[in-house]
Enzyme design. Structure first.
Site, PDB file in Angstrom:
ATOM      1  N   GLU A  92      13.722  18.882  44.925  1.00  0.00           N
ATOM      2  CA  GLU A  92      14.270  19.897  45.390  1.00  0.00           C
ATOM      3  C   GLU A  92      13.279  20.703  46.308  1.00  0.00           C
ATOM      4  O   GLU A  92      13.416  22.119  45.884  1.00  0.00           O
ATOM      5  CB  GLU A  92      15.134  20.599  44.661  1.00  0.00           C
ATOM      6  CG  GLU A  92      16.360  19.816  43.916  1.00  0.00           C
ATOM      7  CD  GLU A  92      17.105  20.581  43.120  1.00  0.00           C
ATOM      8  OE1 GLU A  92      17.012  21.663  42.759  1.00  0.00           O
ATOM      9  OE2 GLU A  92      17.945  19.778  42.238  1.00  0.00           O
ATOM     10  N   GLU A 137      22.064  11.322  41.439  1.00  0.00           N
ATOM     11  CA  GLU A 137      22.677  12.354  40.335  1.00  0.00           C
ATOM     12  C   GLU A 137      24.029  12.642  41.064  1.00  0.00           C
ATOM     13  O   GLU A 137      24.535  13.720  41.007  1.00  0.00           O
ATOM     14  CB  GLU A 137      21.949  13.678  40.438  1.00  0.00           C
ATOM     15  CG  GLU A 137      20.397  13.453  40.072  1.00  0.00           C
ATOM     16  CD  GLU A 137      19.856  14.930  40.252  1.00  0.00           C
ATOM     17  OE1 GLU A 137      20.462  15.924  39.829  1.00  0.00           O
ATOM     18  OE2 GLU A 137      18.620  14.974  40.236  1.00  0.00           O
TER      19      GLU A 137
END
Length: 463
Positions: free
Chosen positions: A261, A372
């Site tokens: 991220e 995810e």
């Protein structure tokens, strides 16, 4: 006088002939009917409705269990109806159906109407498919790992978690316990307990272990956040951590999310993290270089290195920045794959958005990890219980994503990982960042370890 009469009769004949031609034209060009929302929905049926079409004598009704009408409900394949509605019967409770109609006049048939979706009330009488996910995935012409995020305390021999993991999944990722914060307690001091347990469980049971994640701005230990040394010394600490962790798990962990991220949601630039502030704009590349060097030094020539991020299918500036990072890493032979988190909802992203995003990485020859995956069904808090409509919508979204992934070339496949086992243990209902704190049911199993329709949707996506 005779001429006037002849002219009058000729005019009448022309008018009648003209009307007849118009009628025939209308019959051969029937308007397409408009289907309306179903009424009187119950456990076993509903009333299908549609608008009147001028010149039609009857209507042809189709009812299907699939939106593409590849299969039809018995007796409802072009069923002829003379009214503007039909009571459809003999259906299963808690099941999604689709209907459409065409207008008919003798041999003339219109185009298909719009498609109406309707879900019968009650509970579905069709049991969920109990086939194990990895068993079906392993039978594919181009198989891939089916993964799940785990916690160390779930990995107890004989537990329900243990049975499901061994039967269903061929890969595991640590949900949190292999991040920097729980492992690094001080400079050069490590708590390996939970991470070692996860890695040992995978290795002992023939389950692939994906490492998540070496560097993430939300998992920085306090000692590093408060580090008072120079920026050069700060970078040296990060390098030491990455080197020590990759070395510790060399040959045991098959892949790592090196940086997680790194791209900001709003600016389309690097996120303003402690790593950017203290290490500069090349920090992502530095981390990948250190991970690659550590693996090579440990003799782990096959370690796969991934960049991992979320919301890139809908946030195009973020997607573009991610790929600029990836291009730089690829030029230096430092990256093997991309992790797409896919914390999606039952409404979005769209199929085209997901495919476009993933295909950019495929075109670069990279491994794809849907890393995810979970699917929210209550993003706006408009329901207080898991309704049949959302259950089936979630099933279709899981099916869609699995089909997208299964369609990519074999060389680009790595793993598709579900982010948790049970609905009541998912991070989603408790996340303040998502702005919908409350009920949600995002995973493949309910709170009692029972299979959900989402699980069946995953299996159907493998067909």
């Amino acid at each position: 006088m005779k001429n006037k009469i002849l002219i009058i009769f000729s005019s009448i004949f022309f008018m009648l002939n003209s009307c007849s031609s118009e009628d025939n034209a209308a019959a051969s060009n029937l308007e397409t009917p408009i289907a309306n929302a179903a009424k009187d929905v119950n456990d076993a049926g509903f009333k299908a409705k549609w608008n009147y079409v001028s010149k039609s004598q009857s209507y042809l009704l189709d009812v299907s269990i699939s939106g593409d009408f590849t299969t039809f409900v018995e007796n409802y394949n072009s069923k002829e109806v003379t009214d503007l509605n039909e009571i459809v019967v003999g259906l299963n409770g808690g099941t999604q159906y689709f209907y459409r109609v065409r207008a008919k006049n003798d041999s003339q048939i219109s185009g298909y109407s719009n498609v109406i979706s309707v879900i019968t009330t009650g509970s579905s009488t069709i049991p969920e498919d109990p086939t194990f996910l990895k068993v079906k995935a392993n039978k594919l012409a181009n198989p891939f790992f089916v993964g799940m995020a785990v916690k160390a305390d779930q990995l107890v021999n004989g537990s329900k978690y243990d049975a499901i993991l061994k039967n269903e999944f061929s890969s595991i990722s640590a949900e949190y316990e292999m991040k920097m914060n729980p492992i690094s307690t001080a400079s050069g001091v490590y708590n390996w307990t939970a991470a070692d347990k996860i890695v040992a469980y995978g290795n002992a049971n023939g389950i692939n272990v994906h490492g998540h994640a070496l560097v993430w701005h939300n998992a920085v230990p306090t000692w590093l956040t408060n580090f008072s040394g120079t920026d050069v010394q700060f970078a040296a600490e990060v390098k030491k951590y990455i080197t020590d962790v990759v070395t510790h798990y060399a040959g045991k962990v098959k892949s790592w999310d090196v940086v997680n991220e790194a791209v900001d949601d709003n600016t389309g630039e690097l996120r303003n993290t402690i790593f950017l502030q203290r290490m500069g704009p090349n920090y992502v590349k530095d981390c990948f270089q250190w991970a690659r060097d550590a693996a090579n030094a440990a003799g782990d020539k096959n370690l796969l290195l991934f960049y991992n991020d979320y919301a890139t299918s809908t946030n195009i500036p973020k997607q573009n920045k991610m790929f600029s990072i990836i291009d730089d890493l690829k030029t230096s032979n430092l990256i093997d794959g991309v992790g797409y988190q896919m914390h999606n909802t039952y409404l979005n992203p769209t199929k085209i958005q997901i495919e476009t995003d993933i295909n950019r990485a495929v075109a670069k020859g990279l491994k794809i990890h849907i890393s995810e995956l979970d699917i929210q069904v209550n993003p706006t808090n408009d329901i207080t219980s898991f309704t049949n409509e959302r259950r089936l919508a979630q099933k279709e979204k899981y099916k869609e994503i699995v089909k997208i992934y299964n369609a990519i070339p074999a060389a680009n496949k790595y793993a598709l990982t579900i982010w948790g086992m049970k609905d009541d243990e998912s991070w989603i209902p408790y996340s303040t960042d998502l702005n919908h704190v409350g009920n949600d049911w995002p995973l493949l199993y309910d709170s009692n370890f029972a299979l959900k329709s989402a699980h069946t949707g995953f299996l159907e996506g493998l067909d």
